[in-house]
Structure formats: structure tokens, C-alpha cells
Design an enzyme around this catalytic site. Structure first.
Site, PDB file in Angstrom:
ATOM      1  N   CYS A  76       0.799  -1.232   0.000  1.00 14.71           N
ATOM      2  CA  CYS A  76       0.000   0.000   0.000  1.00 14.71           C
ATOM      3  C   CYS A  76       0.829   1.279   0.000  1.00 14.71           C
ATOM      4  O   CYS A  76       0.721   2.099  -0.914  1.00 14.71           O
ATOM      5  CB  CYS A  76      -0.929   0.029   1.213  1.00 14.71           C
ATOM      6  SG  CYS A  76      -2.011  -1.385   1.383  1.00 14.71           S
ATOM      7  N   HIS A 137      -2.488   7.059   4.053  1.00 11.87           N
ATOM      8  CA  HIS A 137      -1.454   6.059   4.350  1.00 11.87           C
ATOM      9  C   HIS A 137      -0.047   6.511   3.948  1.00 11.87           C
ATOM     10  O   HIS A 137       0.809   5.670   3.636  1.00 11.87           O
ATOM     11  CB  HIS A 137      -1.786   4.718   3.677  1.00 11.87           C
ATOM     12  CG  HIS A 137      -1.241   3.545   4.459  1.00 11.87           C
ATOM     13  ND1 HIS A 137      -1.353   2.237   4.008  1.00 11.87           N
ATOM     14  CD2 HIS A 137      -0.594   3.475   5.656  1.00 11.87           C
ATOM     15  CE1 HIS A 137      -0.795   1.431   4.893  1.00 11.87           C
ATOM     16  NE2 HIS A 137      -0.338   2.157   5.896  1.00 11.87           N
TER      17      HIS A 137
END
Length: 585
Positions: A76, A137
Site C-alpha cells: 500500500c 497512508h
């Protein structure tokens, strides 16, 4: 057919082509849709027959489908850094040398450096309204909880509403924890050692073989109690301290509630479009789905053929449809380039404690999230721009999620940065048919900090060569992933190094089952030498930068912890979203 009729048809075709060319050079709106952990085998337009994804299928039918679209990283955080900047994540320091390759705590100090230039930052200079809704993130703070150095608003976005870190099992009560291995190593093993020490000392004292002061027993028991108390505190406080929603710089829900979460974020995205219907805009809709913990609203729960995972996919597809509907309603569809992708392949090791499969499908491809087999990096890639991009077109050339950076920036009228290497390539010549081949002759596949594989699409050839310098050791034997560790790691005894590199021709063997050898490929040595020269040229361009995913940057730091109530009470509970009853800022 008369000459005059032929002339009219010719003029109409010429007019259409001129209009398409004119609109291709005009400044469109941009909607970037990013799924989390969605496999290439999940959408119907990529061959799934049982998951219902009518809106993704409509995007493919009305636009362009990329069949060899590649994430720059199979994890990610580095994948999103590469997408946002158009650069391999190792260039920005988003490349871990340890087992942990992503941010897990909101109070970590690492993140996307302020020196990096995102496409949002460049579009903002061109007068675009910019918003990121959903998952970020890429860090929040550096030195204090008021600097917001890594925050989306410091990277070109005018508006942010979403999750600063990521969606984890620990964020949803009853869904287990992703820290099982760490708990075993840091808690259970030390407790076992302490228990054995206590038992051994007690037996030796009882037998009169040695004198053991009571203080020793007390210290060992106290240490065991301290370890156990630390575990209980961690499990209790992780959720409120790390799973919360931001609106710009303010916490609006802590801990986050999954109730109608996708619907709430979708409504906010729709409102952003409505507010900016008269100005050029960039909307990045970064879905929390379908990363675990899985969730779906009551309108979708229990409706799919694939359990909660299928419910989540179908709700995400509904959200895509809602955004498309708003664009149509406001007559903006023809002026908007939509791009849909996933940050990496499906997480094949995601199995719940009850044995339920919580990961998706990577189709025919081997591996998945966290490794560079095709299942980990080959992702959906859909683009739609009515009247400009040919509907129903399929492109089989290698493309990268880094390509969205130069594509969007050039269409917005901004020059590309000249003070840094941009690894992405403008997709428009390929999408418009001006080029038949990808501008990526070589692509480099990193496993965190380590160069794992290289891909070569030689000129005037249909072959696509892929050479692995090392591969993960799948466990148990014969599995399609690293199930005991939940993800595959990139170094040490977790991998097998290959000398010479393991070589595949993906044009003939997309499943990566049969590596070629000098006996099956006469040009074996020549191919590897060409690829090694490309690797050498590439590595010479990679400069040493601060490691944003070092242990020091990953660790939780109390002084960076955000809390919507008094941090010293450690309650950290509020629900401003519910109190406001609104989504606009």
C-alpha cells in the site's frame, strides 16, 4: 452513394476528430479512483462471472481497459507514493529494509517527504480544486502533532476527509489483529521464558540445590505482569489511537465507525464535485475497501455470492456508479477523465480466524499482495473520457500506476518537474492510438528497498521478459502465498536468490510457471545481459535519501498522537460527523 453525401460524411468525421483532438488538449476534470487490495480477477470486465461490478464494467465498456497495468510496488504505502509522485518509491525513501513495509501507527514520524511533488500539488498551481477522500497512508507528522508535514493538505490537496493511516483488522472489534506474529515474539515467547525460569528456580530452591532470594521471584513475576499489562493496553487503545477520520486537520470520528462509511465518503465526494462544477477539479477517491477489516452497509451485506468480501466489492462498485451519476447529472462526464485502479493485487493470505477467505482473486496470475509475481502487481486499469478515448479499447502493453502522474499533469497544462527523475510516462499517446507500443521498455519491480525483478519489452518484439533476482519462499509448500507470516518478506531466509536470474517470457507464460533456460531459449544469456545493463543504468539514478520507513520513523511516538479529547485520559472518543449530520466542510 453520391459525391455530396460522401463529402458530408467525410466532413462529419473530420469534425469529430478535430473536436476529440481539441478536447484532448483542453483541461479536463480528473477523478482518480483507487481500490485497496482489489485483485485483477475481481471485476467482471476482467473475467469475473460471479461478482457483480456493473459500474466498473461500464467504465471498461465506455473507455479503455489496460490488461498489463502494473503497480509500482505490491504494498500500500510505497505503491501510493509512486502513484502520487510518478516515481519509484525508493526515490522518496518509502522503501523499508525491514519486515514492516507500511505505516501502522498514526503517531509515526515517517511519510511522504515535503520535498516530493504530487500531481495534486501541480494541479493546484493550475487553478484546480483538489480533494482526497478516503485512505491516505503516507504519514501525518514529522516532529510535532501540529506540523502536519506529511498530511494531504501539505501535498497539494485543498480538502481531505478520510483515514490518515489504513484500515486494519484491529480497527473493527471482533476481527482479530494483524500483530499476531509480533505478539507471539514480544509477549508469548518472553512469558514462556519467564514461566520456565520461575519453575526451574522454584524446583532448584525446593531441592536445596541453590539459594534463590524472594526478590528474584518478585522481579520475574512483576516483569511477566508488566508484559501482560502492556499487551492488554495495546489491544485496548490501538483502535481509538489509530483508527479515526480526519476532515482537513480535525478529527471528526474517533474511533471510526464502519456504519455506512462508504456511503458517507461517497456522498462527500459527490458534494465536492457539485461545489466545484464550474471550476476544474481533481478528486482522488481512495477507497478503504476491500482491505481488511471487511465491511459493508446493510444495503449490501449478505447480498453477494462471495461473503463479506463480495459485499464490500459490490458496495465499492456502487460508489463508483454514484460518482459517475453525479458527473452525468451535472453534464461533466464528457469533460472528465476517470481513472480506476487498485494499489496492488489481492491479499491471498487473508483468511479469518474462522477460516473465511477475506482476500480477492488475482485471476490466472501467481502470488498476490506483498510479492512481485504478477498476481501482486498486475492490477485493474480503466480510463474513460467520452469523445476523446475510444470506447471498448483494450491495450495490452505494459503500463504503470506511475503513469497517471505525467498524464494528469500534462493534460492540466503544467510542465513536468525538471529537477528530478519522473519514472511514469504520459499515457495519452498510447490511449489515443498515436503510439502502438508502451514507452516503458524496462520496468523495475521493487520488494520494499530491494530490487526484486526487471521487465523488458524489447522493440519490434512481442516478448515480455521478466527476470527475478530472488523470489519469496511460499509456505506451506505448494501454497500460493506466505501464510504463516501473513505476507511475504523481501530478504534473508524468507527468499530464494537466483543465479542466474529466473527468467520468464510473460507473452507465452503469463502464469509464470515455466522459467526459460539456455536449452529452451538460445538468446538466454544475451537477454539477461541486456536486462542487467538496464538495471545498472537504473540503479545509478537512485540516490540515497532518508529512510521514511526506518524503525525510528515507524515506532509510535506519544508526542505525535492526536486525540479529539484529552490525550491524558486516553479515551479519545468523539463523533463530530454524527453530531453535525452533514458532510460538507
Amino acid at each position: 452513394m453520391s459525391k455530396s453525401r460522401k463529402m458530408k460524411i467525410f466532413l462529419l468525421l473530420l469534425l469529430f476528430l478535430c473536436e476529440a483532438q481539441s478536447r484532448a488538449t483542453s483541461r479536463p476534470n480528473f477523478v482518480v479512483l483507487i481500490a485497496d487490495d482489489l485483485g485483477i480477477g475481481d471485476p467482471g470486465c476482467y473475467g469475473n462471472k460471479t461478482l457483480r461490478t456493473p459500474n466498473l464494467d461500464a467504465l471498461a465498456k465506455g473507455g479503455v481497459k489496460l490488461t498489463q497495468h502494473l503497480a509500482a510496488s505490491p504494498l500500500c504505502t510505497p505503491s501510493r507514493a509512486a502513484l502520487m509522485t510518478g516515481r519509484y518509491s525508493i526515490r522518496s525513501g518509502i522503501a523499508s529494509r525491514s519486515r514492516v513495509g507500511v505505516f501502522l501507527f498514526s503517531a509515526s514520524s515517517g511519510g511522504l517527504p515535503s520535498s516530493e511533488i504530487t500531481f495534486a500539488k501541480l494541479l493546484k498551481t493550475q487553478g484546480y480544486a483538489t480533494a482526497l477522500i478516503g485512505k491516505w497512508h503516507l504519514g501525518i507528522h514529522c516532529h510535532s502533532k501540529t506540523d502536519f508535514c506529511h498530511h494531504p493538505l501539505n501535498h497539494g490537496f485543498d480538502y481531505f476527509h478520510g483515514l490518515p493511516v489504513t484500515n486494519l483488522r484491529d480497527c473493527k472489534p471482533g476481527q482479530g489483529t494483524v500483530f499476531t506474529s509480533a505478539i507471539r515474539l514480544l509477549v508469548f515467547i518472553p512469558l514462556q521464558v519467564i514461566a520456565i525460569a520461575l519453575l526451574t528456580l522454584a524446583v532448584l530452591k525446593w531441592l536445596g540445590l541453590c539459594h534463590v532470594p524472594p526478590a528474584v521471584f518478585f522481579c520475574l513475576v512483576f516483569l511477566a505482569a508488566l508484559i501482560l499489562a502492556s499487551l492488554l493496553c495495546f489491544l485496548h487503545y490501538f483502535r481509538p489511537l489509530n483508527c479515526f477520520l480526519f476532515r482537513n486537520y480535525d478529527i471528526t470520528q474517533q474511533p471510526l465507525s464502519y456504519d455506512n462509511l462508504t456511503q458517507r465518503l461517497t456522498e462527500d465526494a459527490s458534494q465536492f464535485i457539485r461545489r466545484n462544477a464550474e471550476t476544474p477539479f481533481l478528486l482522488v477517491m481512495s477507497y478503504l475497501q476491500v482491505h481488511t477489516a471487511l465491511f459493508a452497509s446493510k444495503d449490501f451485506a449478505g447480498k453477494s455470492q462471495h461473503g463479506i468480501y463480495g459485499d464490500a466489492v459490490e458496495e465499492m462498485d456502487w460508489s463508483v456508479g454514484q460518482i459517475m451519476k453525479v458527473l452525468e447529472e451535472l453534464n461533466l462526464a464528457n469533460d472528465t477523465l476517470i481513472y480506476f485502479t487498485s494499489d496492488q493485487g489481492a491479499h491471498v493470505e487473508e483468511v479469518s480466524s474462522r477460516g473465511e477467505v477475506h482476500g480477492g482473486s488475482n485471476g490466472i496470475y501467481k502470488g498476490g499482495k506483498a510479492n512481485n509475481w504478477e498476481g501482486g502487481i498486475r492490477v485493474p486499469g480503466l480510463l474513460r473520457w467520452p469523445g476523446v478515448l475510444q470506447a471498448g479499447l483494450e491495450i495490452h502493453e505494459p503500463t504503470s500506476n506511475m503513469d497517471i502522474f505525467p498524464t494528469v499533469v500534462k493534460l492540466a497544462g503544467s510542465p513536468l518537474p525538471e529537477d528530478r527523475i519522473i519514472d511514469g510516462r504520459d499515457l495519452m499517446p498510447l490511449l489515443l492510438g498515436k503510439r502502438q507500443r508502451s514507452e516503458h521498455e524496462f520496468l523495475f519491480h521493487y520488494c520494499n528497498f530491494y530490487l526484486n525483478a526487471v521487465r523488458w519489452h524489447p522493440p519490434n518484439s512481442t516478448s515480455i521478459w521478466k527476470a527475478f533476482f530472488f523470489t519469496p519462499k511460499f509456505t506451506p509448500e505448494g501454497a500460493n502465498g506466505c501464510f504463516p507470516t501473513h505476507v511475504c518478506f523481501c530478504y534473508g531466509h524468507f527468499v530464494t536468490h537466483h543465479h542466474p536470474p529466473l527468467l520468464f517470457d510473460l507473452s507465452k507464460d503469463p502464469r509464470e510457471r515455466n522459467p526459460v533456460s539456455p536449452t529452451t531459449e538460445p538468446r538466454f544469456q544475451e537477454i539477461l545481459e541486456t536486462m542487467q545493463r538496464a538495471v545498472d543504468r537504473h540503479t545509478q539514478t537512485v540516490q540515497r535519501v532518508p529512510n521514511q520507513l526506518s524503525l525510528g520513523n515507524l515506532l509510535w511516538k506519544p508526542w505525535l498522537q492526536m486525540c479529539c479529547s484529552s490525550f491524558f485520559s486516553l479515551s479519545c472518543q468523539c463523533d463530530q460527523e454524527k453530531q453535525d449530520g452533514r458532510l460538507s466542510h
